[in-house]
Design an enzyme around this catalytic site. Structure first.
Site, PDB file in Angstrom:
ATOM      1  N   GLY A  48     121.500  25.437  28.821  1.00  0.00           N
ATOM      2  CA  GLY A  48     121.102  26.622  28.055  1.00  0.00           C
ATOM      3  C   GLY A  48     122.229  27.172  27.209  1.00  0.00           C
ATOM      4  N   GLY A 107     122.129  30.075  25.323  1.00  0.00           N
ATOM      5  CA  GLY A 107     121.986  31.498  24.990  1.00  0.00           C
ATOM      6  C   GLY A 107     123.307  32.216  25.240  1.00  0.00           C
ATOM      7  N   GLY A 132     124.552  33.644  27.943  1.00  0.00           N
ATOM      8  CA  GLY A 132     125.224  33.255  29.177  1.00  0.00           C
ATOM      9  C   GLY A 132     125.899  31.903  29.052  1.00  0.00           C
ATOM     10  N   GLU A 142     111.513  48.676  18.633  1.00  0.00           N
ATOM     11  CA  GLU A 142     112.127  48.225  17.382  1.00  0.00           C
ATOM     12  C   GLU A 142     111.104  47.559  16.465  1.00  0.00           C
ATOM     13  OE1 GLU A 142     116.747  47.809  18.792  1.00  0.00           O
ATOM     14  OE2 GLU A 142     115.480  46.058  19.072  1.00  0.00           O
TER      15      GLU A 142
END
Lengths: 459, 459
Positions: free
Chosen positions: B23, B25, B27, B182
């Site tokens: 992954g 992202g 992290g 948002e």
């Protein structure tokens, strides 16, 4: 049909002259903008909601720019022109008897019709090559080309078989007009410079970029000495240029072509098409409705005021028009020709509205240019020809100048300045495009079929 | 299997400690970057070739930014870290016995494994809502949401039936966390300000933007006074805020919800989902392989050093981790938590390599913020809370600061400055997304089925 009737009632409210423009490319948009202060009502119809700056599409396909950098929402561009309305819809047919454009769910009456629907790819009778060798006309095309190029490098990084890896790292561009030359140069830059440090298993300098051309030189519309300069430039970048070749087959695994008497089978994972165009279907519709003459690739042969002969209210501008009243050959299908034709049309309509005479269209040739890799271009302005860094600067300034909005001028300039100093290319995303999705669906379908056949044989 | 065997031989060359991260992202990427000068070999595996800056995804969905503005190619970000290699591939399984990650065509051995595969949408048992009410996690999601919002306005411009037109101009956002707030604010800005001059048949001020929330206030993780400020701000923009509601059904034509005892049927063409998340499938795989405990939404409950209990070599960071060692509730699934967890992991690995003791992870809360429309935000930094224009400036600076590349910081800043002064939004393209294509294929299929059924009945 209620809607259509209501809509046409709405449309014909007021006695103002109704101008309908089909297509929001250079020809249609420039006509609409210039008609923005004329005493007429304008309806601009386009399937898409944005104008695409096609000359820079190859930079989207190779990760230098994002689609939005070269696309301008038509409504935003025309919001200040209150006499212009934009309709996102597809023109299905033209009824010349009742002077109406037939859309999917309504009809729009016109007094003057401008058709500017452009051209699409032409595979010379091999339409099945479209799935294995995509062309470069739409934003979706560019994203699909980008996806294929980047996925080839990713797959090569995972591949351990040397032969397969070489095929994955072989990129073939068919056709050495401006698009083909610019695409091949940009792929070479991507492989040899931009991504040089980014892989651990493959050496991107092993990639091959091959440009195939049928005629005897690259950039056939340019003067021979500029063609020679362009070829030198491409070779310096690492592109292999093969002229006088003829592609005879393209499959998922490679391309077959004739070079002289020799047949060459080139294993290649990525084949891109920049070889030919044909008219959009509106050409055939006009021919059927008005008896207009079409040329070999389906473009409409127009009179010297861009009208269809014997149809004084229907005009064709841009790539779809074959305008052969200047010189030996029809005007080329470039943005510059389309812009001038669009603006001429707007002026001609305004003149007619004022009861003034209309002079024939005359194209003013400001020259041609093509970019060769990162910091080099060739420019032919007729009275002067030059190449190299200053030609690239000229190319850059001209392209920024003609971008539609100031927002885009600014961000594109910044991307280019950034790329110039860093050799970076930020828009290298592999996104799932519609083409990729249908390709995947097709493959899944093929697998299901194979399994069923295998199951049958076992029985 | 030859490839896999060869690959693992290649992978285990050298005696360096092998760290595998699944992954890219916040992290995974922050761990990889910080490990870039540690004496270990790192393999970062991601299905995508880019890191996505998710906090700004709603701006892609509403046409302020292009996907490339908030996406950074992982290879480019990590090109200088020679001990890090990037593999674009999908992790299918983890074999803890042999310490290998199983990819589609190869296996990667690990000494230390970091799982950072995040979360996806959660429709609370109504997975069929996914096609009618898309969420916002990937670039493709954002393009699909953008396409739906813009197409609704285009269709309304063509529509003559007043009731249908109103449904086309009704936008419902389900869930009033930061993303929902948002998104609703940005849609209101789009309708009432950005596009106000662009249509000729509809008045965009007739559009309705409705935000539905199950709890009693918007932004439930924030302090109540900021929730109140946020709701005021949204209402000033024209958003209708309905709290204490429960959505019971969503279809192509609208949404049904309970408000108190009342059941409300709201005709709406566009419904967007911002209500819940669930763990990615890797959570279940880890549970099966290691006996790890999962929480209610499938996140992996981790020890205070982010490891899986009794699995000292496997760590989970980011949204997929349930870290409940600070305060009453697990840490929220935000970019800030993931970044800190990723950096902590890198440091912990470097410490272990040097034989030093590792201290437990501690999250330092720097506050939360959410933007309300164009020039307003709410900021909660614990010791200080503020809202309005200065909160918006703080939000803006923080988000530019955390964007990964300098190129993006520059272009995003320019887009925002531009939008601020012009109220323009340049990235409003309707492109054919994969989702749109499959939707179209589904509809075509449905039509074929209907026709066949009709034909049967006639017989």
């Amino acid at each position: 049909m209620t809607n259509a009737v209501e809509a046409s009632v709405v449309n014909s409210v007021g006695d103002r002259h109704q101008v309908v423009i089909i297509g929001g490319g250079f020809g249609g948009l420039y006509a609409a903008k210039k008609l923005g202060d004329a005493p007429v009502d304008v309806t601009l119809i386009d399937k898409r909601n944005f104008h695409l700056f096609q000359p820079l599409l190859y930079q989207v396909a190779t990760g230098s720019l994002a689609p939005a950098d070269i696309s301008s929402p038509l409504r935003a561009v025309l919001s200040k022109n209150k006499n212009v309305r934009v309709l996102m819809d597809e023109a299905k047919h033209i009824d010349t008897a009742s002077q109406k454009v037939i859309l999917s769910e309504q009809e729009i009456p016109y007094d003057t019709l401008i058709v500017a629907t452009g051209v699409s790819h032409h595979y010379f009778g091999n339409d099945h090559w479209a799935t294995v060798a995509p062309g470069l006309k739409t934003v979706e095309d560019a994203l699909e080309v980008r996806r294929r190029i980047l996925c080839a490098f990713e797959a090569a990084e995972r591949e351990t078989d040397q032969e397969k890896r070489q095929a994955l790292l072989t990129f073939v561009v068919v056709g050495a007009g401006p698009t083909g030359v610019e695409l091949a140069g940009a792929i070479a830059d991507l492989a040899y410079k931009v991504m040089a440090d980014e892989f651990r298993s493959i050496d991107t300098s092993e990639a091959q970029v091959i440009l195939l051309e049928g005629l005897d030189r690259v950039l056939p519309p340019f003067k021979p000495e500029l063609s020679a300069k362009a070829q030198e430039g491409l070779e310096r970048l690492g592109v292999t240029v093969n002229t006088k070749t003829r592609v005879t087959n393209i499959t998922e695994t490679g391309v077959t072509y004739l070079a002289g008497d020799e047949t060459i089978d080139l294993p290649a994972h990525t084949v891109l098409w920049a070889a030919g165009v044909k008219a959009s279907p509106m050409g055939a519709i006009l021919a059927e409705e008005t008896g207009a003459e079409l040329d070999r690739v389906g473009r409409v042969v127009v009179a010297n005021d861009l009208s269809i002969p014997n149809q004084p209210d229907i005009f064709v501008v841009g790539d779809l028009a074959n305008f052969a009243h200047q010189g030996d050959t029809p005007l080329p299908g470039t943005g510059a020709v389309a812009m001038q034709e669009g603006e001429y049309m707007a002026e001609a309509i305004a003149r007619r509205a004022r009861g003034e005479a209309v002079v024939p269209f005359r194209y003013v040739d400001l020259g041609s240019m093509a970019v060769i890799g990162q910091h080099e271009a060739v420019v032919d302005m007729g009275f002067i020809k030059f190449s190299g860094f200053f030609a690239w600067m000229a190319w850059l300034i001209a392209h920024i100048y003609f971008l539609i909005d100031n927002d885009r001028k600014l961000t594109v300039a910044i991307h280019w300045i950034w790329n110039y100093f860093t050799k970076d290319r930020g828009s290298r995303l592999i996104t799932e495009t519609a083409a990729a999705k249908s390709l995947q669906l097709e493959k899944e379908f093929a697998t299901v079929v194979e399994r069923k056949q295998a199951a049958k044989q076992e029985v």
